[in-house]
Design an enzyme around this catalytic site. Sequence first.
Site, PDB file in Angstrom:
ATOM      1  N   LEU A 173     -68.754  -8.047 -48.691  1.00 19.55           N
ATOM      2  CA  LEU A 173     -68.225  -7.045 -47.767  1.00 19.55           C
ATOM      3  C   LEU A 173     -67.487  -7.688 -46.605  1.00 19.55           C
ATOM      4  O   LEU A 173     -67.699  -8.879 -46.305  1.00 19.55           O
ATOM      5  CB  LEU A 173     -69.399  -6.232 -47.187  1.00 19.55           C
ATOM      6  CG  LEU A 173     -70.177  -5.322 -48.141  1.00 19.55           C
ATOM      7  CD1 LEU A 173     -71.405  -4.751 -47.413  1.00 19.55           C
ATOM      8  CD2 LEU A 173     -69.273  -4.182 -48.636  1.00 19.55           C
ATOM      9  N   SER A 188     -62.659  -8.780 -52.777  1.00 18.74           N
ATOM     10  CA  SER A 188     -62.620  -8.614 -54.236  1.00 18.74           C
ATOM     11  C   SER A 188     -63.748  -7.691 -54.713  1.00 18.74           C
ATOM     12  O   SER A 188     -64.692  -8.131 -55.374  1.00 18.74           O
ATOM     13  CB  SER A 188     -62.666  -9.972 -54.952  1.00 18.74           C
ATOM     14  OG  SER A 188     -63.526 -10.901 -54.347  1.00 18.74           O
ATOM     15  N   SER A 248     -69.282 -10.016 -44.031  1.00 20.91           N
ATOM     16  CA  SER A 248     -70.472 -10.617 -44.660  1.00 20.91           C
ATOM     17  C   SER A 248     -70.561 -12.098 -44.301  1.00 20.91           C
ATOM     18  O   SER A 248     -71.644 -12.682 -44.317  1.00 20.91           O
ATOM     19  CB  SER A 248     -70.415 -10.445 -46.188  1.00 20.91           C
ATOM     20  OG  SER A 248     -69.250 -11.084 -46.714  1.00 20.91           O
ATOM     21  N   GLY A 249     -69.451 -12.722 -44.014  1.00 22.05           N
ATOM     22  CA  GLY A 249     -69.460 -14.140 -43.652  1.00 22.05           C
ATOM     23  C   GLY A 249     -68.645 -15.014 -44.602  1.00 22.05           C
ATOM     24  O   GLY A 249     -68.724 -16.241 -44.546  1.00 22.05           O
ATOM     25  N   LYS A 250     -67.848 -14.409 -45.458  1.00 20.80           N
ATOM     26  CA  LYS A 250     -67.045 -15.188 -46.435  1.00 20.80           C
ATOM     27  C   LYS A 250     -66.179 -16.237 -45.730  1.00 20.80           C
ATOM     28  O   LYS A 250     -66.238 -17.418 -46.050  1.00 20.80           O
ATOM     29  CB  LYS A 250     -66.121 -14.258 -47.250  1.00 20.80           C
ATOM     30  CG  LYS A 250     -66.807 -13.151 -48.010  1.00 20.80           C
ATOM     31  CD  LYS A 250     -65.829 -12.317 -48.804  1.00 20.80           C
ATOM     32  CE  LYS A 250     -64.804 -11.547 -47.994  1.00 20.80           C
ATOM     33  NZ  LYS A 250     -65.360 -10.534 -47.082  1.00 20.80           N
TER      34      LYS A 250
HETATM   35  N1  PPS Z   1     -59.563  -0.546 -46.086  1.00 23.57           N
HETATM   36  C1  PPS Z   1     -59.985  -1.811 -45.935  1.00 23.57           C
HETATM   37  N2  PPS Z   1     -61.030  -2.246 -46.663  1.00 23.57           N
HETATM   38  C2  PPS Z   1     -61.435  -3.504 -46.521  1.00 23.57           C
HETATM   39  N3  PPS Z   1     -60.870  -4.411 -45.691  1.00 23.57           N
HETATM   40  C3  PPS Z   1     -59.817  -3.999 -44.949  1.00 23.57           C
HETATM   41  C4  PPS Z   1     -59.338  -2.680 -45.055  1.00 23.57           C
HETATM   42  N4  PPS Z   1     -58.282  -2.562 -44.219  1.00 23.57           N
HETATM   43  C5  PPS Z   1     -58.113  -3.749 -43.625  1.00 23.57           C
HETATM   44  N5  PPS Z   1     -59.027  -4.610 -44.059  1.00 23.57           N
HETATM   45  C6  PPS Z   1     -59.017  -6.035 -43.678  1.00 23.57           C
HETATM   46  O1  PPS Z   1     -58.528  -6.707 -44.812  1.00 23.57           O
HETATM   47  C7  PPS Z   1     -59.404  -7.705 -45.210  1.00 23.57           C
HETATM   48  C8  PPS Z   1     -59.735  -7.571 -46.690  1.00 23.57           C
HETATM   49  O2  PPS Z   1     -58.664  -8.014 -47.447  1.00 23.57           O
HETATM   50  P1  PPS Z   1     -58.931  -8.511 -48.903  1.00 23.57           P
HETATM   51  O3  PPS Z   1     -57.625  -8.981 -49.405  1.00 23.57           O
HETATM   52  O4  PPS Z   1     -60.036  -9.478 -48.881  1.00 23.57           O
HETATM   53  O5  PPS Z   1     -59.371  -7.194 -49.632  1.00 23.57           O
HETATM   54  S1  PPS Z   1     -59.499  -6.926 -51.179  1.00 23.57           S
HETATM   55  O6  PPS Z   1     -60.103  -8.091 -51.806  1.00 23.57           O
HETATM   56  O7  PPS Z   1     -58.171  -6.691 -51.714  1.00 23.57           O
HETATM   57  O8  PPS Z   1     -60.354  -5.760 -51.305  1.00 23.57           O
HETATM   58  C9  PPS Z   1     -60.683  -7.549 -44.456  1.00 23.57           C
HETATM   59  O9  PPS Z   1     -61.001  -8.848 -44.041  1.00 23.57           O
HETATM   60  P2  PPS Z   1     -62.479  -9.412 -44.075  1.00 23.57           P
HETATM   61  O10 PPS Z   1     -63.182  -8.697 -43.000  1.00 23.57           O
HETATM   62  O11 PPS Z   1     -62.277 -10.860 -43.782  1.00 23.57           O
HETATM   63  O12 PPS Z   1     -63.068  -9.196 -45.418  1.00 23.57           O
HETATM   64  C10 PPS Z   1     -60.348  -6.614 -43.340  1.00 23.57           C
HETATM   65  O13 PPS Z   1     -60.167  -7.346 -42.157  1.00 23.57           O
HETATM   66  N1  ADP Z   2     -75.214 -16.621 -41.574  1.00 27.30           N
HETATM   67  C1  ADP Z   2     -73.975 -16.237 -41.338  1.00 27.30           C
HETATM   68  N2  ADP Z   2     -73.002 -16.494 -42.223  1.00 27.30           N
HETATM   69  C2  ADP Z   2     -71.741 -16.103 -41.992  1.00 27.30           C
HETATM   70  N3  ADP Z   2     -71.344 -15.464 -40.886  1.00 27.30           N
HETATM   71  C3  ADP Z   2     -72.272 -15.175 -39.955  1.00 27.30           C
HETATM   72  C4  ADP Z   2     -73.614 -15.547 -40.137  1.00 27.30           C
HETATM   73  N4  ADP Z   2     -74.332 -15.135 -39.081  1.00 27.30           N
HETATM   74  C5  ADP Z   2     -73.458 -14.543 -38.259  1.00 27.30           C
HETATM   75  N5  ADP Z   2     -72.223 -14.553 -38.761  1.00 27.30           N
HETATM   76  C6  ADP Z   2     -71.033 -13.958 -38.145  1.00 27.30           C
HETATM   77  O1  ADP Z   2     -70.602 -12.910 -38.978  1.00 27.30           O
HETATM   78  C7  ADP Z   2     -69.197 -12.789 -38.885  1.00 27.30           C
HETATM   79  C8  ADP Z   2     -68.654 -12.907 -40.265  1.00 27.30           C
HETATM   80  O2  ADP Z   2     -67.257 -12.721 -40.225  1.00 27.30           O
HETATM   81  P1  ADP Z   2     -66.306 -13.328 -41.304  1.00 27.30           P
HETATM   82  O3  ADP Z   2     -66.683 -14.707 -41.588  1.00 27.30           O
HETATM   83  O4  ADP Z   2     -64.918 -13.032 -40.851  1.00 27.30           O
HETATM   84  O5  ADP Z   2     -66.691 -12.445 -42.554  1.00 27.30           O
HETATM   85  P2  ADP Z   2     -65.757 -11.985 -43.761  1.00 27.30           P
HETATM   86  O6  ADP Z   2     -64.776 -13.060 -44.002  1.00 27.30           O
HETATM   87  O7  ADP Z   2     -66.705 -11.803 -44.881  1.00 27.30           O
HETATM   88  O8  ADP Z   2     -65.115 -10.707 -43.306  1.00 27.30           O
HETATM   89  C9  ADP Z   2     -68.711 -13.880 -37.982  1.00 27.30           C
HETATM   90  O9  ADP Z   2     -68.556 -13.369 -36.693  1.00 27.30           O
HETATM   91  C10 ADP Z   2     -69.857 -14.873 -38.018  1.00 27.30           C
HETATM   92  O10 ADP Z   2     -69.952 -15.612 -36.833  1.00 27.30           O
END
Ligand code: PPS
Ligand code: ADP
Length: 436
Positions: free
Chosen positions: A32, A105, A35-37
């Site tokens: 999600l 994904s 999630s911390g990816k």
């Molecule tokens: N509708 C919606 N749903 C999910 N995420 C959203 C959406 N709109 C914008 N964002 C931002 O886009 C990042 C996700 O892009 P991805 O390319 O990883 O998405 S996907 O794999 O195609 O589902 C995601 O980044 P991460 O938070 O790093 O996962 C969001 O910042």
């Molecule tokens: N154990 C952990 N692993 C990964 N991120 C963590 C953890 N604990 C707290 N966090 C925080 O959670 C957030 C995760 O964001 P991000 O890495 O951008 O996630 P994603 O890429 O899945 O959207 C960051 O602010 C990070 O500092």
Amino acid sequence: MSTNITWHSGLTRQERSELRKQKGCTVWFTGLSASGKSTIAIALEQHLLQKGLACYRLDGDNVRFGLNKDLGFSPKDREENIRRIAEVAKLFADSTTITLTSFISPYASDRQLARELHADTKNTDSPLPFIEVFVDIPVEEAEKRDPKGLYKKARAGEIKEFTGISAPYEAPENAEVHIHSEKTSVEEAVVMITKYLDEQGLLKERGTKAESPVERPKQPRELEPVISVDGKETPDSPISDTSTLDHEPNSQGPASELRSRSDDLIDGMESGRTGRASYNYPLPPIFAPTEENATAAQARKRKRSLGRDGNEDLDGDESSQSQIAAAGSYNQNPYGASRNPMSIPGPYVPSPYGAPCNPHSIRGEAVFNEKYLEKHRFLNTRFCNSRPISGYNRPSRQLQEDERVVTDPARDVVARTGTTDNFGYDRPSDLTRSMG
Ligand SMILES: Nc1ncnc2c1ncn2[C@@H]1O[C@H](COP(=O)(O)OS(=O)(=O)O)[C@@H](OP(=O)(O)O)[C@H]1O
Ligand SMILES: Nc1ncnc2c1ncn2[C@@H]1O[C@H](COP(=O)(O)OP(=O)(O)O)[C@@H](O)[C@H]1O
């Protein structure tokens, strides 16, 4: 849909991997938003880079700024997003890079497609390892983190189709690594993934310990190429009378490379930058010029220029470029493309470019005439001994007695006697007979 396209095969994956001393793979993070990816992938990338491994991260947000900026978040767009990333990741992994992708994904079928793409061996010798890393977090926890404020916006209806809120996330059932990110620290997550990669043999250079960084074998001092100026050896350059080449010089016309390398060297000498210092710099073997050779070279040049434009081009152009081009004989590179000497790690010597330079990859030979040599005081260049790179090219062999590279103190040039295979190229075999 592309039609009429042909797949060009080159190095096999195994060969490339042996040359780069690393195996490529894709570490596919899924989970999600928040999630911390990205956080874990960034830490892992740094860790692996510090270990001396080639590693590169493709990140969701970043890729959507460029390559995939035309895509939104509909199921179809997400599918295309993942398909493209999978293809790109595969290319990176194919280049022997440990490739990290961090994309939500959300669909199992898209991730499966990425996996299958890596497993496909239709045009290659071996599959690319694909490691799925599930960064698992309950949506409520992710929502609490909400580092970008997106969950808040999604709850407020400002973002449509937001994963976990208004769009599905299909959790992997058999991910290679499963991280519960609400109870696993970033460091622990990095250790878990590294351990998995190590167990799969993906962190080790072939034949070495996993923990040791990739080390480039040091060229033995006495085998390094040596330059001397004005016929005098550099004080710290152990030049002996003979030296053998145990590889076959061959090349796909890297005249420009030879030119730039030798010109660099000469510039350095002339500007005093290099002075008499030994220049640890892989240069092609230089063969002794003779009148006979020069005549043959001129004849070839004449033939070429006549063939090209119908005009004779023997205007006494004695530039180093034309001399090398005219007299040098560059054998065919088996790949049909000139290779970048910087790109192949292995036994190497430091180059002025600051990048490792592999003497193997300078696979040509150049002949400089007297005038050129005199002009540039470019004397007594010796090429280093070298090992075969791998099984992809001609088998290496020790040259026979009469094929040895010898230095001729009288003329201060390196000469070589005997002949070698010309790989089907027009080669002035007589060049190699002089200077016994
Ligand atoms: N509708 C919606 N749903 C999910 N995420 C959203 C959406 N709109 C914008 N964002 C931002 O886009 C990042 C996700 O892009 P991805 O390319 O990883 O998405 S996907 O794999 O195609 O589902 C995601 O980044 P991460 O938070 O790093 O996962 C969001 O910042
Ligand atoms: N154990 C952990 N692993 C990964 N991120 C963590 C953890 N604990 C707290 N966090 C925080 O959670 C957030 C995760 O964001 P991000 O890495 O951008 O996630 P994603 O890429 O899945 O959207 C960051 O602010 C990070 O500092």
